[in-house]
Design an enzyme around this catalytic site. Structure first.
Site, PDB file in Angstrom:
ATOM      1  N   LYS A 219       6.080  -0.191  -1.709  1.00  9.23           N
ATOM      2  CA  LYS A 219       5.738   1.283  -1.473  1.00  9.23           C
ATOM      3  C   LYS A 219       7.201   1.883  -1.357  1.00  9.23           C
ATOM      4  O   LYS A 219       7.683   1.497  -0.207  1.00  9.23           O
ATOM      5  CB  LYS A 219       4.706   1.559  -0.523  1.00  9.23           C
TER       6      LYS A 219
ATOM      7  N   GLY B 179       0.180   2.887  -3.512  1.00  4.26           N
ATOM      8  CA  GLY B 179       0.068   4.238  -3.631  1.00  4.26           C
ATOM      9  C   GLY B 179      -0.091   4.784  -2.047  1.00  4.26           C
ATOM     10  O   GLY B 179      -0.430   4.109  -1.190  1.00  4.26           O
TER      11      GLY B 179
ATOM     12  N   LYS C 254      -9.535  -2.153  -6.243  1.00  2.96           N
ATOM     13  CA  LYS C 254      -9.159  -2.585  -4.842  1.00  2.96           C
ATOM     14  C   LYS C 254     -10.049  -1.904  -3.943  1.00  2.96           C
ATOM     15  O   LYS C 254     -10.480  -0.649  -3.917  1.00  2.96           O
ATOM     16  CB  LYS C 254      -7.847  -2.086  -4.404  1.00  2.96           C
TER      17      LYS C 254
ATOM     18  N   ASP D  90       1.742  -5.427   2.950  1.00  2.06           N
ATOM     19  CA  ASP D  90       1.964  -3.950   2.853  1.00  2.06           C
ATOM     20  C   ASP D  90       2.633  -3.640   3.921  1.00  2.06           C
ATOM     21  O   ASP D  90       3.882  -3.424   4.069  1.00  2.06           O
ATOM     22  CB  ASP D  90       0.596  -3.026   2.471  1.00  2.06           C
TER      23      ASP D  90
ATOM     24  N   LYS E 124     -11.562  -1.384   0.062  1.00  2.03           N
ATOM     25  CA  LYS E 124     -11.187  -1.228   1.439  1.00  2.03           C
ATOM     26  C   LYS E 124     -12.301  -2.222   2.355  1.00  2.03           C
ATOM     27  O   LYS E 124     -13.366  -1.744   2.029  1.00  2.03           O
ATOM     28  CB  LYS E 124     -11.145   0.384   1.913  1.00  2.03           C
TER      29      LYS E 124
ATOM     30  N   ASP F  96      -8.410  -4.634   0.649  1.00  2.00           N
ATOM     31  CA  ASP F  96      -7.267  -4.412   1.636  1.00  2.00           C
ATOM     32  C   ASP F  96      -7.992  -3.921   3.039  1.00  2.00           C
ATOM     33  O   ASP F  96      -8.747  -2.989   3.032  1.00  2.00           O
ATOM     34  CB  ASP F  96      -6.531  -2.827   0.886  1.00  2.00           C
TER      35      ASP F  96
ATOM     36  N   GLU G 220      -5.380  -7.849   0.915  1.00  2.00           N
ATOM     37  CA  GLU G 220      -3.811  -7.109   1.533  1.00  2.00           C
ATOM     38  C   GLU G 220      -3.946  -6.677   2.973  1.00  2.00           C
ATOM     39  O   GLU G 220      -4.908  -6.231   3.431  1.00  2.00           O
ATOM     40  CB  GLU G 220      -3.951  -5.823   0.699  1.00  2.00           C
TER      41      GLU G 220
ATOM     42  N   SER H  37      -7.572   2.297  -6.252  1.00  2.00           N
ATOM     43  CA  SER H  37      -8.114   1.903  -4.833  1.00  2.00           C
ATOM     44  C   SER H  37      -9.164   2.677  -4.523  1.00  2.00           C
ATOM     45  O   SER H  37      -9.157   3.868  -4.459  1.00  2.00           O
ATOM     46  CB  SER H  37      -6.698   1.992  -3.911  1.00  2.00           C
TER      47      SER H  37
HETATM   48  O1  LIG Z   1      -4.492   5.500  -4.634  1.00  2.00           O
HETATM   49  C1  LIG Z   1      -3.524   5.378  -3.942  1.00  2.00           C
HETATM   50  O2  LIG Z   1      -2.453   6.145  -3.895  1.00  2.00           O
HETATM   51  C2  LIG Z   1      -3.517   4.228  -2.968  1.00  2.00           C
HETATM   52  C3  LIG Z   1      -4.511   4.509  -1.671  1.00  2.00           C
HETATM   53  C4  LIG Z   1      -4.503   3.400  -0.811  1.00  2.00           C
HETATM   54  O3  LIG Z   1      -5.072   2.237  -0.900  1.00  2.00           O
HETATM   55  C5  LIG Z   1      -3.801   3.465   0.514  1.00  2.00           C
HETATM   56  C6  LIG Z   1      -3.057   4.551   0.858  1.00  2.00           C
HETATM   57  C7  LIG Z   1      -2.746   5.019   1.915  1.00  2.00           C
HETATM   58  C8  LIG Z   1      -2.897   4.112   3.070  1.00  2.00           C
HETATM   59  C9  LIG Z   1      -3.887   3.133   2.991  1.00  2.00           C
HETATM   60  O4  LIG Z   1      -4.979   3.690   3.193  1.00  2.00           O
HETATM   61  C10 LIG Z   1      -3.943   2.569   1.446  1.00  2.00           C
HETATM   62  C11 LIG Z   1      -3.028   1.229   1.249  1.00  2.00           C
HETATM   63  O5  LIG Z   1      -2.945   0.610   2.469  1.00  2.00           O
HETATM   64  O6  LIG Z   1      -2.448   0.854   0.602  1.00  2.00           O
HETATM   65 MG   LIG Z   2      -2.482  -1.328   1.835  1.00  2.00          MG
END
Ligand SMILES: O=C(O)CCC(=O)C1=CC=C[C@@H](O)[C@@H]1C(=O)O
Ligand SMILES: [Mg+2]
Length: 371
Positions: free
Chosen positions: A265, A293, A164, A241, A166, A191, A216, A138
């Protein structure tokens, strides 16, 4: 037989991310969280990790609400009730509404402890079937498109199985166009962390042009109705999510057609037991699932790896290697990703040793409770 839990240690840790992580709701560089440790009569140690952030921008929970709920409610419930199997913890905590990340912090330690007492890996205990799992990465919002392209290139070379990105209003279609130009075949998803509303419908429909694996959580964090309307208008599968906190949420979302994919999660759904129930439902319904994550340290990362060995985690998760986040993780060995794959450890419990020196170095507060 009840698990003879004798002592609970709660450590508050502060760790610095190697790189800042930016999403539609803000930037993070420091992470504060709790590591729970439950010790049994024989000296076995089970570990859990909290995933709420300092500010309640991903969900309503935060580090401080986790502390409050754990200290003022959950510890007493653990003391007052017999735990024979980790699944009991979900029931024991059910008198407390919500606060899933707080609950999961302790529940994870009970799972690890139970698996160690049974001398079996957590993955096996859960019914996991894979000894290697595929992982993606991500990538946060970058300062420039050029930076983003370089970052993607780096992780594609490292072998990560999907990228992934953002997105948010102003950092979406134009960026994806450039990304697709340079990486026409790479599995890519986006996402939005709830950055859009249905007023953006026409704009969001244009995402269909970029052959994304999924989008997402485009709409509100607590919505499943508008997502159903959007999914009906879009080809790209929607993955939920933030909106999914329980099996019951998952059932409603699938029935309404709000999503085609679920990001499971552990912390968001209140622990491993509920995560497994959602997984089992997805399997039954043929809904794809993957493990998200929360920028976890080694303990949370190890729990994610064990969960991902279940068969309906059909898509690469966000559990990247330790070194992507931390200069030094709190487990030995650290989580290593090679060619986009993690080899699942088969030692008892979470399968990784705790690096007690690292744990001590990052600890900013430590409390002990008799159970
Ligand atoms: O690398 C990881 O642990 C995932 C990171 C990640 O995409 C996210 C972590 C926490 C909050 C969000 O920003 C996002 C998510 O929404 O999945
Ligand atoms: Mg997410």
């Amino acid at each position: 037989m009840a698990i003879p839990m004798e002592k609970l240690i709660i450590r508050r840790l502060k760790m610095r991310l190697n790189d800042p992580f930016t999403t539609s709701f803000g930037t993070m560089q420091e992470k504060e969280f709790f590591i729970s440790e439950i010790v049994d009569r024989n000296g076995n140690r089970g570990f859990g990790e909290s995933v709420a952030f300092t500010a309640p921008w991903y969900s309503e929970e935060s580090v401080e609400t986790n502390r409050h709920i754990i200290e003022d409610f959950l510890i007493d419930l653990l003391r007052e009730n017999k735990v024979e199997h980790p699944d009991d913890v979900l029931k024991i905590f059910s008198s407390i509404r919500g606060n899933n990340m707080a609950k999961s912090t302790l529940e994870g330690a009970v799972w690890d402890l139970y698996a160690k007492r049974e001398d079996v890996s957590l993955a096996k205990l859960l019914g996991g079937e894979k000894n290697r799992i595929d992982v993606g990465i991500s990538i946060g919002i970058q300062s420039t498109v050029e930076d983003l392209l370089q970052t993607i290139e780096y992780y594609v070379r490292e072998g990560y199985k999907r990228i992934k990105l953002k997105i948010k209003p102003g950092w979406d279609l134009d960026v994806l166009r450039e990304v697709r130009k340079k990486f026409p075949e790479t599995p890519i998803m986006a996402d939005a962390n709830s950055a859009y509303t249905l007023d953006d419908l026409d704009h969001l429909k244009k995402l269909d042009d970029y052959n994304l694996m999924m989008i997402e959580q485009p709409l509100a964090h607590d919505d499943i109705i508008d997502h159903a309307k959007l999914q009906n208008e879009m080809e790209t599968p929607i993955c939920l999510d933030e909106s999914i906190h329980s099996l019951s949420d998952a059932k409603k979302a699938v029935e309404l057609g709000s999503c085609k994919i679920i990001n499971i999660k552990i912390g968001r759904v209140g622990g491993i037991s509920e995560a497994k129930r959602i997984h089992d439902f997805c399997k039954e319904q043929g809904v794809d699932a993957w493990c998200g994550g929360m920028l976890e340290a080694g303990v949370g990362r190890a729990h994610n790896i064990a969960l991902t060995t279940l068969p309906q985690f059909t898509m690469p998760g966000d559990t990247a290697g330790s070194s992507r986040y931390w200069e030094k993780d709190i487990i030995k060995p650290e989580v290593v990703v090679q060619d986009g794959v993690i080899h699942v450890p088969n030692k008892p419990g979470i399968g990784y040793e705790i690096d007690d020196n690292a744990l001590e170095t990052y600890t900013i507060e430590k409390k002990e409770y008799k159970l």
